[in-house]
Design an enzyme around this catalytic site. Structure first.
Site, PDB file in Angstrom:
ATOM      1  N   LYS A 133       0.834  -1.208   0.000  1.00 38.15           N
ATOM      2  CA  LYS A 133       0.000   0.000   0.000  1.00 38.15           C
ATOM      3  C   LYS A 133       0.869   1.257   0.000  1.00 38.15           C
ATOM      4  CE  LYS A 133      -3.490   2.486   2.716  1.00 38.15           C
ATOM      5  NZ  LYS A 133      -4.525   2.383   3.759  1.00 38.15           N
ATOM      6  N   HIS A 147      -6.202 -30.880 -32.647  1.00 42.37           N
ATOM      7  CA  HIS A 147      -7.239 -29.919 -32.279  1.00 42.37           C
ATOM      8  C   HIS A 147      -8.127 -30.471 -31.153  1.00 42.37           C
ATOM      9  CE1 HIS A 147      -5.743 -27.866 -35.732  1.00 42.37           C
ATOM     10  NE2 HIS A 147      -6.199 -28.768 -36.581  1.00 42.37           N
ATOM     11  N   PHE A 188     -27.137 -40.420 -26.204  1.00 43.57           N
ATOM     12  CA  PHE A 188     -28.118 -41.416 -26.652  1.00 43.57           C
ATOM     13  C   PHE A 188     -28.485 -41.204 -28.125  1.00 43.57           C
ATOM     14  CE2 PHE A 188     -31.039 -38.234 -24.532  1.00 43.57           C
ATOM     15  CZ  PHE A 188     -31.633 -37.745 -25.697  1.00 43.57           C
TER      16      PHE A 188
END
Length: 516
Positions: free
Chosen positions: A137, A280, A465
């Site tokens: 800071k 890829h 599916f």
């Protein structure tokens, strides 16, 4: 008056040499605490203990050492404000010009298999982060160092600027200090999540990375990119040994991670030698063999056109025979757990070929993370372990043990193919892969056409599916004998009926593996 440096470090790499330069070359006074003070004293360096400087002893078993106004006042004072200077003088506080702090080894502690929660808690640093944040800071007036790699840079700054430090350097060190505490807090919060959270996904999720290196560009030359590691302790690709080859690119690393994930399906002595060739992020050839060289030859032959310029992952140490085969075509990267000496000499002749060793190919992120506008998505990694005993055979024709082994192989590969995905295999070698299609019929067409006549007697895996029975009929027409798919469609009966009519084996896993 001599300048004052505060040194309090857990990682003492380079500490004594650095402190000696501060004292002998630049006439710093040193204050320090605990083990750091002892290390400096043992090296014959003049150092004042923090407890002597503050006039207050370390208490609570060392939990409170540097949390004192004489420390934080010296760090936080604004040198150009008369009222701050007056308060330092009134309280006999010296301004601190340099804060050298790194933190208790929390990540190393929780990495131990037998660590307890109490032990982890005691390795949560309090004074260190407070000093780091305070010094960062107040970067306009002092410098904070939290990384031993910066010690030489600080000394060079002093030499080049007549004993001073440039504002730009202090700013950069301050930024590093805040990132250091951010990563530290992230590690603590993540660990405590694992101990106390009961929800599948934590209420908060943090990701802080330290740059390993900038990359030439991202997916395309107009995109900037860099490589970051998570955590202080290098793991995964950050811990890989690069034997040879050009610098890794963004696309290389993305492909390597995809290759690591698929070869991780075949680790352990219970699995024969395995090779996966990717392009890829999609596998173009995956095979098991009696030897590693045989597995590579089979994987390469599965799609030798796509293998050109590919990424190769192997589940065994590379031997001379495999290295010779690998050297026969242009490849981008090779990853394996190890590489024999003779194989290293053979591969070294292909100087641009990137060869990496990752001793534990199984370790990966427990989550997958994707950025979206305004935030990011987190999901558990798709690392579910499945066995044929968990599957449901839904056709009249039952699979043989050999068919079940083949179906499991095809199913494992399909898990790593972009959805919609269809994988055709025989003799635990891929024959055709349909990846990333907008419909499952298209994916099946690609895979079956690629397999050609070899599809006769082969198996087929679908990552999702079948919404209709058309893919089942196409598979049967090509000569497929067994199919594995998740099931779950409202028209599962249509696909099962077609399989029965055509004399196929069909098993349902009850689990889908979409990969987007």
């Amino acid at each position: 008056m001599a300048r004052l440096a505060l040194l309090s470090v857990s990682d003492k790499t380079g500490l004594v040499e650095f402190a000696r330069s501060l004292v002998e070359e630049f006439e710093f006074d040193l204050i320090s605490s605990g083990g750091t003070a002892k290390a400096l004293q043992d090296a014959g360096l003049p150092v004042t203990k923090v407890s002597d400087y503050t006039g207050f002893p370390e208490i609570l078993g060392g939990r409170v050492k540097t949390l004192h106004p004489r420390i934080h006042g010296g760090i936080l004072a604004r040198r150009d404000l008369p009222e701050d200077a007056a308060q330092l003088e009134a309280n006999q506080i010296r301004a601190i010009d340099l804060v050298v702090v790194n933190l208790y080894p929390f990540e190393a502690t929780i990495a131990k298999s037998d660590v307890t929660l109490d032990e982890a808690i005691e390795n949560i640093d309090i004074g260190g982060p407070a000093m780091l944040r305070a010094a960062a800071k107040n970067y306009k007036y002092l410098t904070v160092l939290c990384d031993p790699d910066r010690y030489s840079n600080y000394l060079e700054e002093l030499r080049q600027h007549g004993g001073e430090v440039s504002l730009e350097f202090s700013q950069d060190c301050a930024k590093a200090g805040f990132w250091h505490t951010a990563a530290y807090d992230r590690a603590i919060a993540t660990y405590l999540n694992s101990q106390w959270e009961t929800e599948a996904m934590p209420s908060q999720f943090g990701l802080v990375g330290s740059q390993i290196q900038p990359l030439r560009y991202g997916e395309n030359p107009h995109q900037t990119a860099a490589w970051y590691r998570v955590g202080k302790i290098p793991t995964g690709w950050a811990a890989a040994e690069k034997l040879q080859g050009k610098e890794l690119s963004y696309n290389n690393l993305v492909d390597l991670e995809a290759a690591r994930r698929i070869i991780a399906e075949f680790l352990g002595e219970e699995h024969p030698p395995a090779v996966a060739i990717l392009k890829h992020t999609n596998p173009c050839g995956v095979a098991l063999g009696d030897t590693l060289a045989q597995a590579y030859d089979r994987a390469f032959a599965a799609d030798s056109v796509s293998a050109f310029g590919g990424i190769v992952a192997l589940n065994r140490a590379i031997d001379a025979a495999t290295a010779t085969a690998l050297s026969k075509t242009f490849l981008e990267c090779i990853i394996a757990p190890d590489c024999e000496a003779e194989a290293r000499d053979i591969l070294a002749k292909k100087s641009n070929l990137r060869v990496l060793l990752l001793s534990d190919l199984e370790i990966g992120m427990k989550e997958t993370i994707k950025a979206i506008s305004g935030g990011f998505l987190v999901q558990a990694a798709d690392d579910l372990v499945e066995e044929p005993s968990q599957w449901e055979v839904v056709t009249e024709k039952q699979p043989t043990p050999q068919q079940l082994e083949e179906l499991l192989f095809a199913w494992k590969v399909s898990k790593h193919v972009k959805s919609n995905a269809i994988v055709v295999t025989k003799d635990r070698t891929t024959l055709g892969i349909g990846a990333g299609q907008m419909n499952r019929v298209g994916a099946a067409k690609i895979a079956l056409e690629q397999a050609g006549e070899s599809a006769k007697g082969a198996t087929l895996a679908s990552d999702g599916f079948f919404p209709f029975d058309d893919s089942v009929k196409s598979a049967a027409a090509a000569g497929i004998e067994a199919i594995v798919q998740p099931g779950g469609s409202i028209r599962d009966k249509d696909s099962i009926t077609a399989a029965n009519e055509l004399g196929l084996v069909m098993v349902l896993t009850g689990v889908r593996h979409f990969l987007h």
